[in-house]
Design a protein around this motif. Structure first.
Motif, short mmCIF file in Angstrom:
data_model
loop_
_atom_site.label_atom_id
_atom_site.label_comp_id
_atom_site.label_asym_id
_atom_site.label_seq_id
_atom_site.Cartn_x
_atom_site.Cartn_y
_atom_site.Cartn_z
N LEU A 39 22.52 -65.83 -83.95
CA LEU A 39 21.71 -65.64 -85.15
C LEU A 39 20.22 -65.66 -84.82
O LEU A 39 19.43 -64.90 -85.41
CB LEU A 39 22.03 -66.73 -86.17
N GLY A 43 17.81 -62.62 -85.54
CA GLY A 43 16.57 -62.85 -86.28
C GLY A 43 15.37 -62.24 -85.58
O GLY A 43 14.44 -61.77 -86.23
N GLY A 124 16.64 -66.12 -94.23
CA GLY A 124 17.15 -67.35 -93.65
C GLY A 124 17.84 -68.23 -94.68
O GLY A 124 18.94 -68.73 -94.46
N LEU A 127 21.15 -66.77 -95.79
CA LEU A 127 22.24 -67.06 -94.87
C LEU A 127 22.75 -68.49 -95.05
O LEU A 127 23.95 -68.75 -94.97
CB LEU A 127 21.78 -66.86 -93.42
N TYR A 145 22.05 -72.50 -89.21
CA TYR A 145 22.21 -71.04 -89.14
C TYR A 145 21.01 -70.34 -89.79
O TYR A 145 20.45 -69.39 -89.24
CB TYR A 145 23.50 -70.62 -89.83
N LEU A 149 18.07 -68.14 -87.77
CA LEU A 149 17.77 -66.75 -88.14
C LEU A 149 16.29 -66.61 -88.44
O LEU A 149 15.63 -65.67 -87.97
CB LEU A 149 18.60 -66.34 -89.36
#
Length: 237
Positions: A39, A43, A124, A127, A145, A149
């Motif tokens: 991730l 990103g 972000g 997610l 996570y 990201l």
């Protein structure tokens, strides 16, 4: 600005080091470690989604087109004939790859609102919402996570700003200040919308206090400190 390989490698290295850190501290498990690296690397490519000819946007829309076509076929697999499913597959892929792609590239400008800090923060947080509320992943992993990201995207923006400096002549290039953006007056209404969405996401976000208490607990960092150096070196020290 930095190129695709620079963004990819930069985001991978930073996310890899940070993922290893929280993994060795015992804050994430094996799968969480891998997901954080992936991730964070993704990103690092996200801000270039507004570039019509960038590798991330082409790869992203190709993947999205395949997934969309596959989802259509899976949904209608019992009701339609083989030929109809083939036609649906091609139509779904073509719609995403060419129609939606054309609309997206027409409506976006490179280094516009997508290439900004608040937009990446929304992705972000989005997610984190998806992980916690929909996929029912643990609170700690969900926040990590989203943060990874977002962190990967910040690496991208920072690299673009670094590449906007002419180190030989010690002067700023014309692109300076167009990467790490929090606001642009010419897009003031878009930024107003972004900050309203961001405020709402923060207000209704998964409990952050519990996550913060966990990462500020001294125990994981004590464990990490003991495992920083190889055992032989620690014994000599």
């Amino acid at each position: 600005m930095a190129n695709f390989n620079t963004h990819l490698n930069g985001a991978f290295m930073v996310s890899g080091v940070m993922s290893l850190t929280v993994y060795k501290a015992g804050l994430i498990d094996d799968s969480g470690f891998i997901m954080c690296v992936v991730l964070g690397t993704i990103g690092g490519l996200l801000p270039d989604l507004d570039s019509d000819n960038s590798t991330p946007i082409k790869l992203g829309f190709n993947l999205a087109s395949f997934v969309f076509a596959f989802a259509l076929v899976m949904h209608w697999r019992s009701e339609l004939s083989l030929l109809a499913l083939m036609a649906l597959w091609l139509a779904g892929y073509g719609f995403m790859r060419y129609v939606v792609f054309y609309i997206f590239t027409t409506m976006t400008v490179h280094r516009g609102v997508i290439h900004s800090v608040p937009y990446m923060a929304i992705l972000g947080l989005g997610l984190t919402y998806l992980s916690y509320f929909v996929l029912e992943i643990s609170l700690t992993a969900s926040w990590f996570y989203g943060l990874f990201l977002f962190g990967g995207a910040m690496v991208h923006l920072l690299l673009d700003e670094m590449y906007s400096v002419n180190l030989m002549g010690m002067r700023m290039k014309r692109s300076s200040g167009t990467a790490m953006k929090f606001y642009q007056h010419k897009d003031k209404w878009w930024y107003l919308l972004l900050y309203v969405i961001l405020a709402l996401l923060l207000y209704f976000a998964p409990p952050f206090e519990s996550f913060w208490q966990q990462i500020t607990d001294p125990a994981p960092w004590t464990k990490l400190k003991l495992g920083v150096l190889p055992t032989m070196i620690e014994n000599r020290l």
